[in-house]
Design a protein around this motif. Sequence first.
Motif, PDB file in Angstrom:
ATOM      1  N   LEU A  72       0.837  -1.206   0.000  1.00 14.94           N
ATOM      2  CA  LEU A  72       0.000   0.000   0.000  1.00 14.94           C
ATOM      3  C   LEU A  72       0.875   1.260   0.000  1.00 14.94           C
ATOM      4  O   LEU A  72       0.530   2.262  -0.639  1.00 14.94           O
ATOM      5  CB  LEU A  72      -0.930   0.004   1.216  1.00 14.94           C
ATOM      6  N   ALA A  73       2.014   1.207   0.709  1.00 17.28           N
ATOM      7  CA  ALA A  73       2.950   2.339   0.714  1.00 17.28           C
ATOM      8  C   ALA A  73       3.517   2.568  -0.681  1.00 17.28           C
ATOM      9  O   ALA A  73       3.655   3.715  -1.130  1.00 17.28           O
ATOM     10  CB  ALA A  73       4.073   2.101   1.710  1.00 17.28           C
ATOM     11  N   PHE A  74       3.841   1.478  -1.373  1.00 20.07           N
ATOM     12  CA  PHE A  74       4.327   1.577  -2.754  1.00 20.07           C
ATOM     13  C   PHE A  74       3.304   2.280  -3.642  1.00 20.07           C
ATOM     14  O   PHE A  74       3.646   3.215  -4.384  1.00 20.07           O
ATOM     15  CB  PHE A  74       4.629   0.178  -3.294  1.00 20.07           C
ATOM     16  N   LEU A  75       2.050   1.872  -3.557  1.00 22.68           N
ATOM     17  CA  LEU A  75       0.989   2.497  -4.367  1.00 22.68           C
ATOM     18  C   LEU A  75       0.798   3.967  -3.989  1.00 22.68           C
ATOM     19  O   LEU A  75       0.630   4.827  -4.869  1.00 22.68           O
ATOM     20  CB  LEU A  75      -0.328   1.739  -4.182  1.00 22.68           C
ATOM     21  N   GLU A  76       0.834   4.243  -2.691  1.00 20.76           N
ATOM     22  CA  GLU A  76       0.633   5.602  -2.196  1.00 20.76           C
ATOM     23  C   GLU A  76       1.766   6.534  -2.642  1.00 20.76           C
ATOM     24  O   GLU A  76       1.530   7.645  -3.134  1.00 20.76           O
ATOM     25  CB  GLU A  76       0.549   5.550  -0.668  1.00 20.76           C
ATOM     26  N   ILE A  77       3.008   6.072  -2.482  1.00 16.05           N
ATOM     27  CA  ILE A  77       4.165   6.894  -2.869  1.00 16.05           C
ATOM     28  C   ILE A  77       4.197   7.087  -4.385  1.00 16.05           C
ATOM     29  O   ILE A  77       4.479   8.181  -4.883  1.00 16.05           O
ATOM     30  CB  ILE A  77       5.471   6.249  -2.345  1.00 16.05           C
ATOM     31  N   ARG A  78       3.897   6.043  -5.097  1.00 18.90           N
ATOM     32  CA  ARG A  78       3.847   6.133  -6.570  1.00 18.90           C
ATOM     33  C   ARG A  78       2.832   7.195  -7.008  1.00 18.90           C
ATOM     34  O   ARG A  78       3.103   7.991  -7.911  1.00 18.90           O
ATOM     35  CB  ARG A  78       3.477   4.761  -7.140  1.00 18.90           C
ATOM     36  N   LYS A  79       1.682   7.209  -6.346  1.00 19.45           N
ATOM     37  CA  LYS A  79       0.634   8.186  -6.667  1.00 19.45           C
ATOM     38  C   LYS A  79       1.106   9.612  -6.372  1.00 19.45           C
ATOM     39  O   LYS A  79       0.883  10.541  -7.167  1.00 19.45           O
ATOM     40  CB  LYS A  79      -0.625   7.871  -5.849  1.00 19.45           C
ATOM     41  N   LYS A  80       1.772   9.800  -5.244  1.00 18.40           N
ATOM     42  CA  LYS A  80       2.277  11.128  -4.876  1.00 18.40           C
ATOM     43  C   LYS A  80       3.344  11.600  -5.863  1.00 18.40           C
ATOM     44  O   LYS A  80       3.386  12.772  -6.236  1.00 18.40           O
ATOM     45  CB  LYS A  80       2.848  11.101  -3.452  1.00 18.40           C
ATOM     46  N   LEU A  81       4.213  10.687  -6.283  1.00 16.58           N
ATOM     47  CA  LEU A  81       5.268  11.049  -7.238  1.00 16.58           C
ATOM     48  C   LEU A  81       4.680  11.421  -8.597  1.00 16.58           C
ATOM     49  O   LEU A  81       5.164  12.352  -9.258  1.00 16.58           O
ATOM     50  CB  LEU A  81       6.275   9.909  -7.378  1.00 16.58           C
TER      51      LEU A  81
END
Length: 366
Positions: A72-81
Amino acid sequence: MKIVQLITHMNEIGGAQVHVRDLSKQLAMDGHPVTIISGGDEIIADGLLIEEVTYMHSKFLIRKISFIKDFLAFLEIRKKLKLIKPDIVAIHSSKAGIIGRIACWSLRIPSVFTAHGWAFTEGVEKKKQRLYLSIEKWVGKLSMKVITVCDQDRNLALRHQVLPSEKIITVHNGVMDSKNTSLEKGNREVVKILMVARFEKPKQQLELLEALLHIKHLNWQMIFVGDGSLKRASAQFVQENYLGHKVTFLGSHSNVAGLLSDADLFVLTSAWEGLPLSILEAMLHSLPIIASNVGGVKEAVRDTENGFLIRNNLSELLSILIENELLRKNMGEKSREIYEASFTFEKMYTKTISTYRNLIVSGENG
């Protein structure tokens, strides 16, 4: 350059957090828009907030390994980037280093990971060493560039074949010069010993207290700065051994520079390290150093020149410097000399920003 600094947390002050703060502040002052993305608790620790920088929180980015939260952190950080569209992402600390590099690879965003000490270094428990070594070897294939803060960590990564040599660059840690006018410390009877570190597993404050107990007849005052889960055990040791009149626990402190200016000797008894900023800060304040021979410590503390490296002889080394004022003075002056030659913030900043620019150019050409 539009820059994102990604770090596992900014909840407490540590070497990686101070590095990110100082680097981000200077980048912002030089006109580069900076966003810091961090996990852990949403609250940023006092002393780490910078007005010129944007902060974003990742609620799923945590220290412990959790496959669901990590995904979920991967998806969240990817979205922010994707939203920020940075020119480069600078990543710090082990967990963020893994998730951040995968996210940047998936988006084809240039990234650089700064290893503030490897999680597979000697001293870390074997099971954790093996786990992080296998992870780092895998994620190393996706890495564009890794900065190690000391040559020891670069050599460790090469020895374990984590990365090819062309992907690793050493940029020694550097700290801003906050030295105050030197206080007159000569001729005072009590030698002030200072240790600045979290009371957590790697730092081993109890080892220092046990060594001091053997020389309790000498004139010294021990000052500990920092908080943590193991502080109570150290305080109990002091109470049980009647050292309360010689040992002070200050907890977190807003003026460490002032304490360093007033100290006579700095000690760090870590079981493992990268290249500790606390030692470099002590060196810029012209202090002699006694420290464990771990990580990149020996690149800053040159044994018998500006201090001593511990070899199961901590009580003896403490005695030597407590009883010899001239040696403390000479070693302290050598500490300042080494700091100015190799560990200033300006030297670190110049090499770091050059690495950023080179990665952006290679990314555009690639």
